[in-house]
Design a protein around this motif. Structure first.
Motif, mmCIF file in Angstrom:
data_model
loop_
_atom_site.group_PDB
_atom_site.id
_atom_site.type_symbol
_atom_site.label_atom_id
_atom_site.label_comp_id
_atom_site.label_asym_id
_atom_site.label_seq_id
_atom_site.Cartn_x
_atom_site.Cartn_y
_atom_site.Cartn_z
ATOM 1 N N GLY A 238 -1.027 11.496 -10.418
ATOM 2 C CA GLY A 238 -1.654 11.175 -9.143
ATOM 3 C C GLY A 238 -1.530 9.711 -8.775
ATOM 4 N N ALA A 239 -2.422 9.281 -7.902
ATOM 5 C CA ALA A 239 -2.392 7.896 -7.429
ATOM 6 C C ALA A 239 -3.742 7.522 -6.861
ATOM 7 N N SER A 240 -4.067 6.240 -6.905
ATOM 8 C CA SER A 240 -5.225 5.686 -6.218
ATOM 9 C C SER A 240 -4.758 5.111 -4.878
ATOM 10 N N TYR A 241 -5.617 5.232 -3.879
ATOM 11 C CA TYR A 241 -5.277 4.877 -2.507
ATOM 12 C C TYR A 241 -6.129 3.689 -2.088
ATOM 13 N N TRP A 242 -5.459 2.592 -1.691
ATOM 14 C CA TRP A 242 -6.120 1.368 -1.272
ATOM 15 C C TRP A 242 -5.693 1.009 0.139
ATOM 16 N N GLY A 243 -6.578 0.398 0.915
ATOM 17 C CA GLY A 243 -6.188 0.015 2.260
ATOM 18 C C GLY A 243 -7.165 -0.953 2.895
ATOM 19 N N GLN A 244 -6.742 -1.516 4.010
ATOM 20 C CA GLN A 244 -7.583 -2.391 4.813
ATOM 21 C C GLN A 244 -8.335 -1.567 5.857
ATOM 22 N N ASP A 245 -9.562 -1.985 6.161
ATOM 23 C CA ASP A 245 -10.281 -1.363 7.272
ATOM 24 C C ASP A 245 -9.694 -1.804 8.605
ATOM 25 N N MET A 246 -9.172 -3.026 8.619
ATOM 26 C CA MET A 246 -8.521 -3.572 9.802
ATOM 27 C C MET A 246 -7.551 -4.646 9.331
ATOM 28 N N PRO A 247 -6.551 -4.998 10.148
ATOM 29 C CA PRO A 247 -5.616 -6.037 9.721
ATOM 30 C C PRO A 247 -6.338 -7.315 9.314
ATOM 31 N N GLY A 248 -5.967 -7.841 8.152
ATOM 32 C CA GLY A 248 -6.552 -9.076 7.657
ATOM 33 C C GLY A 248 -7.741 -8.905 6.744
ATOM 34 N N SER A 249 -8.350 -7.708 6.705
ATOM 35 C CA SER A 249 -9.498 -7.513 5.825
ATOM 36 C C SER A 249 -9.028 -7.313 4.386
ATOM 37 N N ASP A 250 -9.972 -7.406 3.441
ATOM 38 C CA ASP A 250 -9.635 -7.182 2.044
ATOM 39 C C ASP A 250 -9.266 -5.718 1.824
ATOM 40 N N PHE A 251 -8.458 -5.475 0.801
ATOM 41 C CA PHE A 251 -8.157 -4.105 0.421
ATOM 42 C C PHE A 251 -9.357 -3.502 -0.298
ATOM 43 N N ARG A 252 -9.638 -2.256 0.008
ATOM 44 C CA ARG A 252 -10.698 -1.553 -0.715
ATOM 45 C C ARG A 252 -10.187 -0.189 -1.167
ATOM 46 N N TRP A 253 -10.817 0.325 -2.221
ATOM 47 C CA TRP A 253 -10.420 1.611 -2.785
ATOM 48 C C TRP A 253 -10.859 2.721 -1.848
ATOM 49 N N LEU A 254 -9.922 3.592 -1.464
ATOM 50 C CA LEU A 254 -10.205 4.631 -0.478
ATOM 51 C C LEU A 254 -10.216 6.033 -1.064
ATOM 52 N N GLY A 255 -9.902 6.166 -2.335
ATOM 53 C CA GLY A 255 -9.915 7.494 -2.942
ATOM 54 C C GLY A 255 -8.760 7.686 -3.894
ATOM 55 N N ARG A 256 -8.663 8.913 -4.355
ATOM 56 C CA ARG A 256 -7.666 9.249 -5.362
ATOM 57 C C ARG A 256 -7.082 10.609 -5.046
ATOM 58 N N MET A 257 -5.793 10.742 -5.280
ATOM 59 C CA MET A 257 -5.160 12.039 -5.096
ATOM 60 C C MET A 257 -4.579 12.502 -6.426
ATOM 61 N N LYS A 258 -4.521 13.816 -6.604
ATOM 62 C CA LYS A 258 -3.921 14.396 -7.793
ATOM 63 C C LYS A 258 -2.630 15.082 -7.389
ATOM 64 N N ALA A 259 -1.547 14.701 -8.034
ATOM 65 C CA ALA A 259 -0.248 15.301 -7.733
ATOM 66 C C ALA A 259 0.749 14.901 -8.799
ATOM 67 N N ASP A 260 1.589 15.844 -9.198
ATOM 68 C CA ASP A 260 2.671 15.523 -10.113
ATOM 69 C C ASP A 260 3.828 14.937 -9.318
ATOM 70 N N ALA A 261 4.433 13.906 -9.854
ATOM 71 C CA ALA A 261 5.537 13.251 -9.155
ATOM 72 C C ALA A 261 6.514 12.671 -10.169
ATOM 73 N N VAL A 262 7.776 12.623 -9.791
ATOM 74 C CA VAL A 262 8.774 11.926 -10.587
ATOM 75 C C VAL A 262 8.562 10.432 -10.380
ATOM 76 N N GLU A 263 8.411 9.713 -11.471
ATOM 77 C CA GLU A 263 8.161 8.280 -11.378
ATOM 78 C C GLU A 263 9.282 7.578 -10.618
ATOM 79 N N GLY A 264 8.904 6.643 -9.744
ATOM 80 C CA GLY A 264 9.888 5.849 -9.028
ATOM 81 C C GLY A 264 10.489 6.527 -7.816
#
Length: 408
Positions: A238-264
């Motif tokens: 899976g992966a953790s999802y980070w993002g800005q609330d608006m341009p220029g704001s700090d990144f914050r943790w927005l959640g996590r997804m579960k999924a199998d993926a080939v690395e890279g």
């Protein structure tokens, strides 16, 4: 911050064999074909000595300048790039330098105008300077928010804590947001993801920790047309999802997804106003999966298969109008090493895709971009290190291309 002087002037000749070897060795950057504000396309590659560039002589022309070499002392061979709303192209890479922490440091450079020399490569430091100290800090953070995935990695944890050397950091990623800030992000398995921001006034902040102790590969960046930046920190499962609330704001943790993926194999593209779609390959057959973390209200995000089984590496993505419809176009390196292309109505993954080969065997990943006229242009580096392009034939219905043209 340290600047290199005298390393950004271009040299006229680059052996094609070096370019082909670097591309086929995995040193090709994702989305390495870019459209400048003046309407000219530029293609970028790597070789043993630094960055390589080809540039259209005029918008839509089949006459290109290059390959030009921009040598970098201590060049580690790999780079990533991003383009901001001003058309500036930003590059991030790694160089070896005696005296730097761990003998490595991250560097960034900018191309402000199409065809012009790059600015100076500037060192931004090393976010992972000491293995022992980092292992201790990582252990203390092991149960922080967004890292419950760590509990599923018992065998990997035992290996990292046994004293075995940590693998080298992932490729640094450069991510410009809409305020003029520039974010540099890097990862290291067993430690996590870290980033540093250069504000619009030119001041650099300290390294920030984005967790993800068992991160695998580089972070996956995306910036929307409104200038809001986000990224995935990927791990096995899976992966953790980070993002800005608006341009220029700090990144914050927005959640996590579960999924199998080939690395890279991750890539991302804005497919709706402020909405990004992420793509990767499923380990079962290498088929492409699409996922939108920001699903409409009341709709759970879903994994959407898009075919392309047997392909390798991340897909490159573009949007264009086909027969009057807004469509997403995917380009991959197929199982036999040939470029393959598919298109579907944007955010209409349920309609499925059909993949078609569009060229001869290529070195590394092919790339895609609209040109000055809005026609989809695909590019590849052939096995001799030459640059080939093919443009969409908009006089034909559907997604048709004219012949390949060797331009460099």
């Amino acid at each position: 911050m340290e600047a290199d002087r005298g390393v950004t002037s271009s040299a006229p000749a680059v052996p094609g064999s070096e370019i082909a070897a670097a591309a086929d060795g995995g040193s090709a950057a994702r989305s390495w074909l870019r459209l400048g504000r003046d309407g000219r396309l530029t293609a970028y590659a790597s070789c043993a000595d630094g960055l390589v560039r080809w540039t259209e002589s005029a918008p839509g022309s089949d006459i290109w300048q290059g390959p030009e070499l921009f040598p970098v002392e201590g060049w580690a061979g790999r780079f990533t790039l991003a383009q901001d709303s001003n058309g500036f192209v930003w590059f991030a890479g790694t160089r070896h330098r005696e005296g730097a922490p761990g003998g490595r440091e991250l560097i960034v450079a900018t191309q402000y105008q199409t065809g012009r020399p790059l600015g100076d490569w500037r060192a931004v430091g090393n976010p992972f300077p000491e293995r022992k100290r980092e292992q201790g800090h990582a252990a203390e953070r092991g149960q922080t928010r967004g890292q419950d995935q760590d509990q599923a990695q018992g065998q990997e944890q035992a290996g990292a804590e046994s004293g075995a050397p940590l693998p080298p950091p992932g490729d640094p990623i450069v991510l410009p947001d809409g305020t003029g800030a520039l974010h540099i992000l890097s990862t290291r398995f067993g430690v996590g993801a870290r980033g540093r921001t250069r504000r619009a006034d030119g001041a650099w902040a300290n390294w920030a920790d984005y967790q993800g102790k068992w991160v695998r590969g580089a972070v996956v960046p995306l910036v929307t047309a409104q200038g809001r930046a986000e990224f995935l920190v990927t791990f096995r499962g899976g992966a953790s999802y980070w993002g800005q609330d608006m341009p220029g704001s700090d990144f914050r943790w927005l959640g996590r997804m579960k999924a199998d993926a080939v690395e890279g194999t991750y890539s991302a593209y804005e497919t709706g106003p402020g909405t990004g779609t992420y793509f990767w390959r499923h380990p079962a057959d290498g088929g492409v999966i699409a996922y939108r973390p920001q699903a409409p209200a009341g709709v759970s995000p879903a994994l959407m298969p898009l075919g392309g089984a047997g392909g390798v590496g991340p897909v490159d993505v573009a949007r264009t109008r086909i027969d009057g419809y807004d469509c997403t176009v995917l380009l991959q390196r197929g199982a036999e090493g040939y470029p393959e292309i598919a298109a579907y109505p944007t955010e209409g993954e349920q309609y499925g895709t059909w993949w078609a080969p569009v060229g001869d065997r290529c070195a590394g990943l092919p790339a895609i971009s609209p040109d000055a006229r809005g026609a989809v242009t695909i590019a590849m580096i052939d096995m001799d290190g030459g640059l080939l392009i093919a443009r969409q034939d908009r006089t034909d219905p559907g997604l048709a291309f004219g012949p390949w043209c060797r331009v460099g």
